[in-house]
Design a protein around this motif. Structure first.
Motif, PDB file in Angstrom:
ATOM      1  N   PRO A   1       0.848  -1.196   0.000  1.00 15.44           N
ATOM      2  CA  PRO A   1       0.000   0.000   0.000  1.00 15.44           C
ATOM      3  C   PRO A   1       0.881   1.243   0.000  1.00 15.44           C
ATOM      4  O   PRO A   1       1.935   1.252   0.634  1.00 15.44           O
ATOM      5  N   PHE A   2       0.465   2.273  -0.713  1.00 17.23           N
ATOM      6  CA  PHE A   2       1.203   3.538  -0.741  1.00 17.23           C
ATOM      7  C   PHE A   2       0.330   4.611  -0.119  1.00 17.23           C
ATOM      8  O   PHE A   2      -0.754   4.910  -0.618  1.00 17.23           O
ATOM      9  N   GLY A   3       0.791   5.198   0.959  1.00 14.73           N
ATOM     10  CA  GLY A   3       0.022   6.240   1.626  1.00 14.73           C
ATOM     11  C   GLY A   3      -1.118   5.664   2.436  1.00 14.73           C
ATOM     12  O   GLY A   3      -1.171   4.474   2.727  1.00 14.73           O
ATOM     13  N   GLU A   4      -2.035   6.532   2.813  1.00 10.39           N
ATOM     14  CA  GLU A   4      -3.161   6.166   3.655  1.00 10.39           C
ATOM     15  C   GLU A   4      -4.330   5.624   2.826  1.00 10.39           C
ATOM     16  O   GLU A   4      -4.495   6.006   1.667  1.00 10.39           O
ATOM     17  N   PRO A   5      -5.161   4.750   3.426  1.00  6.07           N
ATOM     18  CA  PRO A   5      -6.345   4.265   2.708  1.00  6.07           C
ATOM     19  C   PRO A   5      -7.389   5.368   2.569  1.00  6.07           C
ATOM     20  O   PRO A   5      -7.427   6.305   3.365  1.00  6.07           O
ATOM     21  N   PHE A   6      -8.248   5.251   1.555  1.00  7.26           N
ATOM     22  CA  PHE A   6      -9.301   6.225   1.294  1.00  7.26           C
ATOM     23  C   PHE A   6     -10.591   5.782   1.956  1.00  7.26           C
ATOM     24  O   PHE A   6     -10.850   4.593   2.110  1.00  7.26           O
ATOM     25  N   SER A   7     -11.426   6.760   2.286  1.00 10.49           N
ATOM     26  CA  SER A   7     -12.763   6.461   2.775  1.00 10.49           C
ATOM     27  C   SER A   7     -13.694   7.575   2.325  1.00 10.49           C
ATOM     28  O   SER A   7     -13.262   8.656   1.948  1.00 10.49           O
ATOM     29  N   SER A   8     -14.991   7.275   2.384  1.00 12.89           N
ATOM     30  CA  SER A   8     -16.015   8.228   1.986  1.00 12.89           C
ATOM     31  C   SER A   8     -16.728   8.715   3.230  1.00 12.89           C
ATOM     32  O   SER A   8     -16.738   8.045   4.254  1.00 12.89           O
ATOM     33  N   ARG A   9     -17.361   9.868   3.130  1.00 11.91           N
ATOM     34  CA  ARG A   9     -18.144  10.326   4.286  1.00 11.91           C
ATOM     35  C   ARG A   9     -19.396   9.484   4.445  1.00 11.91           C
ATOM     36  O   ARG A   9     -20.097   9.584   5.420  1.00 11.91           O
ATOM     37  N   GLU A  10     -19.701   8.644   3.460  1.00 19.48           N
ATOM     38  CA  GLU A  10     -20.896   7.808   3.504  1.00 19.48           C
ATOM     39  C   GLU A  10     -20.524   6.357   3.782  1.00 19.48           C
ATOM     40  O   GLU A  10     -21.117   5.433   3.242  1.00 19.48           O
ATOM     41  N   VAL A  11     -19.552   6.145   4.667  1.00 21.04           N
ATOM     42  CA  VAL A  11     -19.076   4.790   4.942  1.00 21.04           C
ATOM     43  C   VAL A  11     -20.203   3.887   5.412  1.00 21.04           C
ATOM     44  O   VAL A  11     -20.262   2.717   5.080  1.00 21.04           O
ATOM     45  N   GLU A  12     -21.145   4.448   6.178  1.00 22.26           N
ATOM     46  CA  GLU A  12     -22.244   3.608   6.680  1.00 22.26           C
ATOM     47  C   GLU A  12     -23.088   3.045   5.549  1.00 22.26           C
ATOM     48  O   GLU A  12     -23.770   2.054   5.712  1.00 22.26           O
ATOM     49  N   ARG A  13     -23.044   3.659   4.363  1.00 23.05           N
ATOM     50  CA  ARG A  13     -23.792   3.138   3.209  1.00 23.05           C
ATOM     51  C   ARG A  13     -22.876   2.379   2.262  1.00 23.05           C
ATOM     52  O   ARG A  13     -23.258   2.060   1.152  1.00 23.05           O
ATOM     53  N   ASP A  14     -21.664   2.105   2.694  1.00 17.37           N
ATOM     54  CA  ASP A  14     -20.701   1.363   1.876  1.00 17.37           C
ATOM     55  C   ASP A  14     -20.405   2.071   0.555  1.00 17.37           C
ATOM     56  O   ASP A  14     -20.273   1.446  -0.484  1.00 17.37           O
ATOM     57  N   ALA A  15     -20.349   3.397   0.583  1.00 14.98           N
ATOM     58  CA  ALA A  15     -20.052   4.165  -0.630  1.00 14.98           C
ATOM     59  C   ALA A  15     -18.632   3.846  -1.096  1.00 14.98           C
ATOM     60  O   ALA A  15     -17.734   3.661  -0.286  1.00 14.98           O
ATOM     61  N   PRO A  16     -18.414   3.779  -2.399  1.00 14.35           N
ATOM     62  CA  PRO A  16     -17.076   3.473  -2.906  1.00 14.35           C
ATOM     63  C   PRO A  16     -16.088   4.600  -2.650  1.00 14.35           C
ATOM     64  O   PRO A  16     -16.471   5.762  -2.575  1.00 14.35           O
ATOM     65  N   SER A  17     -14.840   4.237  -2.505  1.00 16.37           N
ATOM     66  CA  SER A  17     -13.754   5.201  -2.316  1.00 16.37           C
ATOM     67  C   SER A  17     -12.637   4.832  -3.270  1.00 16.37           C
ATOM     68  O   SER A  17     -11.684   4.162  -2.892  1.00 16.37           O
ATOM     69  N   TRP A  18     -12.763   5.219  -4.523  1.00 10.07           N
ATOM     70  CA  TRP A  18     -11.829   4.811  -5.560  1.00 10.07           C
ATOM     71  C   TRP A  18     -10.991   5.970  -6.032  1.00 10.07           C
ATOM     72  O   TRP A  18     -11.382   7.117  -5.934  1.00 10.07           O
ATOM     73  N   SER A  19      -9.848   5.658  -6.599  1.00 10.24           N
ATOM     74  CA  SER A  19      -9.036   6.681  -7.249  1.00 10.24           C
ATOM     75  C   SER A  19      -9.176   6.512  -8.756  1.00 10.24           C
ATOM     76  O   SER A  19      -9.198   5.408  -9.267  1.00 10.24           O
ATOM     77  N   TYR A  20      -9.319   7.636  -9.455  1.00  6.60           N
ATOM     78  CA  TYR A  20      -9.489   7.613 -10.906  1.00  6.60           C
ATOM     79  C   TYR A  20      -8.300   8.183 -11.662  1.00  6.60           C
ATOM     80  O   TYR A  20      -8.182   7.976 -12.857  1.00  6.60           O
ATOM     81  N   ALA A  21      -7.441   8.940 -10.984  1.00  6.36           N
ATOM     82  CA  ALA A  21      -6.297   9.546 -11.675  1.00  6.36           C
ATOM     83  C   ALA A  21      -5.108   9.619 -10.727  1.00  6.36           C
ATOM     84  O   ALA A  21      -5.256   9.889  -9.540  1.00  6.36           O
ATOM     85  N   LEU A  22      -3.919   9.351 -11.259  1.00  5.45           N
ATOM     86  CA  LEU A  22      -2.671   9.447 -10.507  1.00  5.45           C
ATOM     87  C   LEU A  22      -1.703  10.310 -11.294  1.00  5.45           C
ATOM     88  O   LEU A  22      -1.576  10.159 -12.499  1.00  5.45           O
ATOM     89  N   GLN A  23      -1.005  11.214 -10.616  1.00  3.76           N
ATOM     90  CA  GLN A  23       0.006  12.056 -11.255  1.00  3.76           C
ATOM     91  C   GLN A  23       1.220  12.115 -10.337  1.00  3.76           C
ATOM     92  O   GLN A  23       1.127  12.605  -9.222  1.00  3.76           O
ATOM     93  N   LEU A  24       2.350  11.591 -10.798  1.00  7.45           N
ATOM     94  CA  LEU A  24       3.573  11.677 -10.013  1.00  7.45           C
ATOM     95  C   LEU A  24       4.067  13.108 -10.004  1.00  7.45           C
ATOM     96  O   LEU A  24       3.993  13.805 -11.015  1.00  7.45           O
ATOM     97  N   LEU A  25       4.555  13.551  -8.862  1.00  9.51           N
ATOM     98  CA  LEU A  25       5.035  14.922  -8.734  1.00  9.51           C
ATOM     99  C   LEU A  25       6.549  14.975  -8.871  1.00  9.51           C
ATOM    100  O   LEU A  25       7.244  14.087  -8.383  1.00  9.51           O
ATOM    101  N   PRO A  26       7.061  16.025  -9.496  1.00 14.15           N
ATOM    102  CA  PRO A  26       8.502  16.127  -9.711  1.00 14.15           C
ATOM    103  C   PRO A  26       9.275  16.490  -8.451  1.00 14.15           C
ATOM    104  O   PRO A  26      10.489  16.432  -8.440  1.00 14.15           O
ATOM    105  N   ARG A  27       8.596  16.833  -7.378  1.00 16.40           N
ATOM    106  CA  ARG A  27       9.292  17.301  -6.184  1.00 16.40           C
ATOM    107  C   ARG A  27       9.375  16.245  -5.081  1.00 16.40           C
ATOM    108  O   ARG A  27       9.049  16.504  -3.937  1.00 16.40           O
ATOM    109  N   GLY A  28       9.768  15.058  -5.407  1.00 17.67           N
ATOM    110  CA  GLY A  28       9.992  14.051  -4.376  1.00 17.67           C
ATOM    111  C   GLY A  28       9.058  12.868  -4.468  1.00 17.67           C
ATOM    112  O   GLY A  28       8.456  12.603  -5.494  1.00 17.67           O
ATOM    113  N   ASP A  29       8.925  12.182  -3.357  1.00 18.49           N
ATOM    114  CA  ASP A  29       8.175  10.934  -3.294  1.00 18.49           C
ATOM    115  C   ASP A  29       6.708  11.202  -2.981  1.00 18.49           C
ATOM    116  O   ASP A  29       6.185  10.771  -1.966  1.00 18.49           O
ATOM    117  N   GLN A  30       6.037  11.965  -3.858  1.00 15.27           N
ATOM    118  CA  GLN A  30       4.621  12.263  -3.687  1.00 15.27           C
ATOM    119  C   GLN A  30       3.868  11.950  -4.965  1.00 15.27           C
ATOM    120  O   GLN A  30       4.426  11.979  -6.055  1.00 15.27           O
TER     121      GLN A  30
END
Length: 135
Positions: free
Chosen positions: A59-88
């Motif tokens: 796993p990289f970084g912290e897990p995602f969650s939704s404010r609607e966790v009680e309804r099992d709302a999805p918490s997905w990532s749709y886009a990733l962009q590496l940053l030129p200023r380090g390990d972010q």
């Protein structure tokens, strides 16, 4: 099947997710970052970004969650962009939190850090893409 080019040869990535891949990024060291509704083990145990390196999937970084966790709302990532200023990595998607930090669908993740990027997406919207001219 997920393939990665190493030394000019395409090879299957061992232990790749069984589906739900929405976003891919590769850094200068050849590490592969994945985001999405990743299926299969160990991916379902951590809704967030995953990194593949010589030591395997982590796993990289912290897990995602939704404010609607009680309804099992999805918490997905749709886009990733590496940053030129380090390990972010800049991550956009349907999540409201990364770890304990409220990020509103737009987060800067690091190996040991997480923060909101520009207060996130207002109005509960979803961001599906990132670009290079944001800094």
């Amino acid at each position: 099947m997920l393939l990665l080019s190493t030394n000019g040869r395409w090879q299957e990535v061992p232990g790749a997710p069984k589906g739900g891949l929405h976003a891919v990024a590769i850094n200068g060291e050849g590490e592969l970052f994945l985001g999405g509704e990743l299926r299969g083990q160990p991916f379902t145990a951590h809704q967030g970004v995953w990194r593949f390196s010589a030591t395997g999937w982590q796993p990289f970084g912290e897990p995602f969650s939704s404010r609607e966790v009680e309804r099992d709302a999805p918490s997905w990532s749709y886009a990733l962009q590496l940053l030129p200023r380090g390990d972010q990595i800049l991550v956009a998607g349907t999540f409201m939190k990364a770890g304990r930090e409220t990020v509103n669908g737009l987060a800067l993740l690091g190996t040991n850090s997480v923060q909101s990027f520009d207060k996130g997406v207002s109005g509960g919207g979803i961001m599906y893409a990132t670009g290079k001219d944001y800094c």
